[in-house]
Design an enzyme around this catalytic site. Sequence first.
Site, PDB file in Angstrom:
ATOM      1  N   LYS A 215       0.877  -1.185   0.000  1.00 61.37           N
ATOM      2  CA  LYS A 215       0.000   0.000   0.000  1.00 61.37           C
ATOM      3  C   LYS A 215       0.904   1.222   0.000  1.00 61.37           C
ATOM      4  CE  LYS A 215      -3.912   2.111   2.424  1.00 61.37           C
ATOM      5  NZ  LYS A 215      -3.936   2.790   3.716  1.00 61.37           N
ATOM      6  N   HIS A 234      -4.738   2.560  14.753  1.00 61.71           N
ATOM      7  CA  HIS A 234      -5.095   1.170  14.464  1.00 61.71           C
ATOM      8  C   HIS A 234      -3.902   0.266  14.778  1.00 61.71           C
ATOM      9  CE1 HIS A 234      -2.746   2.366  10.987  1.00 61.71           C
ATOM     10  NE2 HIS A 234      -2.552   1.080  10.713  1.00 61.71           N
ATOM     11  N   ASP A 236      -1.999  -3.226  13.024  1.00 58.69           N
ATOM     12  CA  ASP A 236      -1.988  -3.944  11.744  1.00 58.69           C
ATOM     13  C   ASP A 236      -2.498  -5.370  11.952  1.00 58.69           C
ATOM     14  OD1 ASP A 236      -0.927  -1.691  10.644  1.00 58.69           O
ATOM     15  OD2 ASP A 236       1.056  -2.515  10.223  1.00 58.69           O
ATOM     16  N   HIS A 290      -0.909   2.485  16.312  1.00 52.38           N
ATOM     17  CA  HIS A 290      -0.169   3.568  15.663  1.00 52.38           C
ATOM     18  C   HIS A 290      -1.084   4.376  14.743  1.00 52.38           C
ATOM     19  CE1 HIS A 290       0.173  -0.023  13.110  1.00 52.38           C
ATOM     20  NE2 HIS A 290       0.293   0.778  12.070  1.00 52.38           N
TER      21      HIS A 290
END
Length: 354
Positions: A215, A234, A236, A290
């Site tokens: 991404k 969020h 990962d 993060h």
Amino acid sequence: MVTSVLPRVESLASSGIQSIPKEYIRPQEELTSIGNVFEEEKKEEGPQVPTIDLTEIESEDKEVREKCRQELKKAAMEWGVMHLVNHGISEELMDRVRKVGQKFFELPVEEKEKYANDQSSGNVQGYGSKLANNASGQLEWEDYFFHLIFPEDKRDLSIWPKIPSEYTEVTSEYARQLRGLASKILSALSICLGLEEGRLEKEVGGMEELLLQLKINYYPKCPQPELALGVEAHTDISALTFILHNMVPGLQLFYQGKWVTAKCVPNSIIMHIGDTIEILSNGKFKSILHRGLVNKEKVRISWAVFCEPPKDKIILKPLPETVSETEPPLFPPRTFAQHIEHKLFRKTQDNLSN
């Protein structure tokens, strides 16, 4: 492919607006913690994201090798994120990856729209911006390009950028080398948990099934950076995430109750432990919360590669060796797809209750 209804963030940013649309403004309780990223990065006091030198990770000398593994283990247990240096991927290749991604994003928006994804039909690969998919209708100050880059037989090259012409060659080479680095890290983390060297690699799908998804995050300059986020807080979902960036700060980690800004370390790759490894290790290795800040002065671009297990073929649960009477399993068994659903459901509940 369809064009999104919302304008791209890049178009908004370049339209000359002085104030950002309300959808991009964070809730009041979040705003108190958003500072100037350049000032935040300069701070020397307080905790700093660890830097791990991988030079000796496969050393012939047992003691030297063990010392390197212990440093990796400490960073994975305490932080779940680190700057990797001497990781074996050349500076030249990393520069080429940055160059081809940047060249794509320098194309006019109309040109990039030819690669637009269609999130409503589940087609997430391609060029996109976040749709308001939560109850608060909140948006993030970024556009992105998302696609699967490894294993090679699972790629769809038809949606890869044709401009610049060397995009596919450079990105494919980076994917191959990053896959090798992922194996190296997974081996070391397995040994750190007292497992056989190949165990974590096998548990996340091995060479055939572990997916590498790239991404490219493009964060345009923002007229009111103190009100917005490039990416909201969020963790990962991946096993591991590897990040390159264009040396503009933005990444923040929630460590010991405070947001810590990652420094820009030359020639490093930032690595996150994702939820998948946190689950398999029964919480011994951390998947840290993060987020990404934006700024007024400089465009920030980051290249995040998420190493993800197959969606339905593997049951993720704490490995038996990580569980004991005093350390019961912290996570129920779920497939990767179920884990994603669970996180989305929890997030929706949180938004509805706010």
